[in-house]
Design an enzyme around this catalytic site. Sequence first.
Site, PDB file in Angstrom:
ATOM      1  N   HIS A 212       0.890  -1.174   0.000  1.00  0.00           N
ATOM      2  CA  HIS A 212       0.000   0.000   0.000  1.00  0.00           C
ATOM      3  C   HIS A 212       0.923   1.218   0.000  1.00  0.00           C
ATOM      4  O   HIS A 212       1.438   1.631   1.051  1.00  0.00           O
ATOM      5  CB  HIS A 212      -0.859  -0.071   1.271  1.00  0.00           C
ATOM      6  N   HIS A 214       1.919   4.999  -0.766  1.00  0.00           N
ATOM      7  CA  HIS A 214       1.564   6.391  -1.073  1.00  0.00           C
ATOM      8  C   HIS A 214       2.699   6.975  -1.919  1.00  0.00           C
ATOM      9  O   HIS A 214       3.863   6.583  -1.797  1.00  0.00           O
ATOM     10  CB  HIS A 214       1.327   7.174   0.219  1.00  0.00           C
ATOM     11  N   CYS A 245      -3.604  10.335   4.671  1.00  0.00           N
ATOM     12  CA  CYS A 245      -4.127  10.031   6.011  1.00  0.00           C
ATOM     13  C   CYS A 245      -4.123  11.327   6.817  1.00  0.00           C
ATOM     14  O   CYS A 245      -3.069  11.934   6.993  1.00  0.00           O
ATOM     15  CB  CYS A 245      -3.257   8.968   6.686  1.00  0.00           C
TER      16      CYS A 245
HETATM   17  P1  HMG Z   1     -11.670   7.561  20.705  1.00  0.00           P
HETATM   18  O1  HMG Z   1     -12.129   8.969  20.658  1.00  0.00           O
HETATM   19  O2  HMG Z   1     -10.527   7.199  21.598  1.00  0.00           O
HETATM   20  O3  HMG Z   1     -12.897   6.553  20.946  1.00  0.00           O
HETATM   21  O4  HMG Z   1     -11.329   7.133  19.227  1.00  0.00           O
HETATM   22  P2  HMG Z   1     -13.741   6.152  22.179  1.00  0.00           P
HETATM   23  O5  HMG Z   1     -13.852   4.653  22.163  1.00  0.00           O
HETATM   24  O6  HMG Z   1     -13.253   6.824  23.429  1.00  0.00           O
HETATM   25  O7  HMG Z   1     -15.148   6.776  21.782  1.00  0.00           O
HETATM   26  C1  HMG Z   1     -15.311   8.170  21.636  1.00  0.00           C
HETATM   27  C2  HMG Z   1     -16.531   8.452  20.778  1.00  0.00           C
HETATM   28  O8  HMG Z   1     -16.341   7.893  19.473  1.00  0.00           O
HETATM   29  C3  HMG Z   1     -17.805   7.822  21.332  1.00  0.00           C
HETATM   30  O9  HMG Z   1     -18.878   8.661  20.947  1.00  0.00           O
HETATM   31  C4  HMG Z   1     -17.918   6.551  20.550  1.00  0.00           C
HETATM   32  O10 HMG Z   1     -19.242   6.096  20.438  1.00  0.00           O
HETATM   33  C5  HMG Z   1     -17.395   6.976  19.188  1.00  0.00           C
HETATM   34  P3  HMG Z   1     -19.474   9.773  21.964  1.00  0.00           P
HETATM   35  O11 HMG Z   1     -19.907   8.985  23.171  1.00  0.00           O
HETATM   36  O12 HMG Z   1     -18.345  10.733  22.240  1.00  0.00           O
HETATM   37  O13 HMG Z   1     -20.589  10.378  21.145  1.00  0.00           O
HETATM   38  N1  HMG Z   1     -16.868   5.846  18.417  1.00  0.00           N
HETATM   39  C6  HMG Z   1     -17.363   5.458  17.224  1.00  0.00           C
HETATM   40  N2  HMG Z   1     -18.379   5.927  16.474  1.00  0.00           N
HETATM   41  C7  HMG Z   1     -18.627   5.272  15.324  1.00  0.00           C
HETATM   42  N3  HMG Z   1     -17.922   4.184  14.894  1.00  0.00           N
HETATM   43  C8  HMG Z   1     -16.911   3.708  15.625  1.00  0.00           C
HETATM   44  C9  HMG Z   1     -16.603   4.347  16.842  1.00  0.00           C
HETATM   45  N4  HMG Z   1     -15.676   4.109  17.809  1.00  0.00           N
HETATM   46  C10 HMG Z   1     -15.852   5.031  18.767  1.00  0.00           C
HETATM   47  N5  HMG Z   1     -16.233   2.633  15.186  1.00  0.00           N
HETATM   48  C11 HMG Z   1     -11.089   5.555  17.457  1.00  0.00           C
HETATM   49  C12 HMG Z   1     -10.818   5.849  18.911  1.00  0.00           C
HETATM   50  C13 HMG Z   1     -10.247   4.339  17.079  1.00  0.00           C
HETATM   51  C14 HMG Z   1     -12.569   5.232  17.270  1.00  0.00           C
HETATM   52  C15 HMG Z   1     -10.712   6.805  16.609  1.00  0.00           C
HETATM   53  O14 HMG Z   1      -9.394   7.149  16.910  1.00  0.00           O
HETATM   54  C16 HMG Z   1     -10.841   6.587  15.138  1.00  0.00           C
HETATM   55  O15 HMG Z   1     -11.929   6.438  14.618  1.00  0.00           O
HETATM   56  N6  HMG Z   1      -9.698   6.612  14.406  1.00  0.00           N
HETATM   57  C17 HMG Z   1      -9.684   6.376  12.982  1.00  0.00           C
HETATM   58  C18 HMG Z   1      -8.715   7.283  12.288  1.00  0.00           C
HETATM   59  C19 HMG Z   1      -8.689   6.948  10.833  1.00  0.00           C
HETATM   60  O16 HMG Z   1      -9.646   6.498  10.240  1.00  0.00           O
HETATM   61  N7  HMG Z   1      -7.515   7.195  10.198  1.00  0.00           N
HETATM   62  C20 HMG Z   1      -7.342   6.955   8.783  1.00  0.00           C
HETATM   63  C21 HMG Z   1      -7.353   5.512   8.418  1.00  0.00           C
HETATM   64  S1  HMG Z   1      -5.812   4.697   8.646  1.00  0.00           S
HETATM   65  C22 HMG Z   1      -4.947   5.087   7.210  1.00  0.00           C
HETATM   66  O17 HMG Z   1      -5.344   5.902   6.425  1.00  0.00           O
HETATM   67  C23 HMG Z   1      -3.702   4.307   6.882  1.00  0.00           C
HETATM   68  C24 HMG Z   1      -3.935   3.245   5.810  1.00  0.00           C
HETATM   69  O18 HMG Z   1      -4.412   3.809   4.606  1.00  0.00           O
HETATM   70  C25 HMG Z   1      -2.633   2.476   5.529  1.00  0.00           C
HETATM   71  C26 HMG Z   1      -1.448   3.400   5.198  1.00  0.00           C
HETATM   72  O19 HMG Z   1      -1.587   4.324   4.382  1.00  0.00           O
HETATM   73  O20 HMG Z   1      -0.384   3.113   5.767  1.00  0.00           O
HETATM   74  C27 HMG Z   1      -4.977   2.195   6.277  1.00  0.00           C
HETATM   75 MG    MG Z   2      -3.210   4.780   3.115  1.00  0.00          MG
END
Ligand code: HMG
Ligand code: MG
Length: 306
Positions: A212, A214, A245
């Site tokens: 993967h 970039h 990201c």
């Molecule tokens: P957090 O804030 O620590 O979560 O986030 P929490 O468990 O304390 O919950 C906080 C709030 O988030 C709560 O809501 C939960 O319900 C909600 P509130 O009570 O405040 O209203 N929540 C959710 N809502 C919907 N769906 C869920 C969910 N989980 C919690 N699944 C968390 C922790 C992991 C959720 C957060 O940090 C997160 O969503 N991170 C994702 C970041 C992301 O998507 N980054 C980009 C993707 S990775 C990437 O691009 C790399 C890749 O392409 C490979 C590469 O390029 O190398 C894959």
């Molecule tokens: Mg990526």
Amino acid sequence: MFSALPDSVSICEVSPRDGLQNQPVIVSLDKKLELIDALVASGLRRIEATSFVSPKWIPQLADADALAKALMARAASKTVQFSALCPNEQGVERASRAGVTEIAVFMSATESHTQKNTNRSTAEAFAIFAELVPAAMKRGMRVRAYVSTVWGCPYEGEVKPAVAIAIAKQLIDYGCYQVSLGDTIGVGTPKQTKEIVERAIGEIGAEKLALHLHDTRGTALANALVGLELGVRGFDASVGGMGGCPYAPGAAGNLATEDLVYMLHGMGISTGIDLEKLIVAGRVASRVVESALPGKVHQAGLPRVM
Ligand code: HMG
Ligand code: MG
């Protein structure tokens, strides 16, 4: 060089997820579906469609539930494997309710990026995925994995291949069918790629690996070629070269799918993709995100004799 080229490779299209998660505009559900329909029409059979992550962290993909439901109701869902990122049990629950049959878990080779991207430590991520992966499989889902920052980290700099590959191996041991190694910020060069891929093949096996890459510094295609030569048969790519990201500063788009397909077809390697139709999908992508995209073939088109 080119001693053991395959007849075909498998491309996982990540533009609807990786491409759209980093856009300054929020693309409407209808436009996302239009993009995915164009990708399907080009012959792509593996499409990462969205993320069931927190909408507070990635507002661009807050419509994941509606999007996935719409996709799973489409006839294409019989022939196309649509997948989605899931960071936790809440994500798996949402994916399951929408009828999604493949998810991807993700963490990083470095503590700092795992923390910035998912607000948890490496140890916490392992503890979550050790339960989540087998539980998702029990629900009948296939689970893929990503390890980010394998070639370098925006917060920690250099990354030791042994550390990154040990994380990848652990995710495979939890039950993931494939691990995609990420050059998240696009810093990799070919000799480094050889070192990473040889180690990964030795410890995990080429059949369970994907790359993967970039393309921040224009080295993604060269790195993909190194992987191909060494035996990797799975590549992620994003139409037009969209992507990035939000929690990895400096990350530009993925390797453009058109550029990868152009190179592979030119080498006699099939992908099942119609490049002309893929170029059309790239134009749709550019229109829905309301901006120019960096892919080379996207910009130049197919060669024409004047
Ligand atoms: P957090 O804030 O620590 O979560 O986030 P929490 O468990 O304390 O919950 C906080 C709030 O988030 C709560 O809501 C939960 O319900 C909600 P509130 O009570 O405040 O209203 N929540 C959710 N809502 C919907 N769906 C869920 C969910 N989980 C919690 N699944 C968390 C922790 C992991 C959720 C957060 O940090 C997160 O969503 N991170 C994702 C970041 C992301 O998507 N980054 C980009 C993707 S990775 C990437 O691009 C790399 C890749 O392409 C490979 C590469 O390029 O190398 C894959
Ligand atoms: Mg990526």
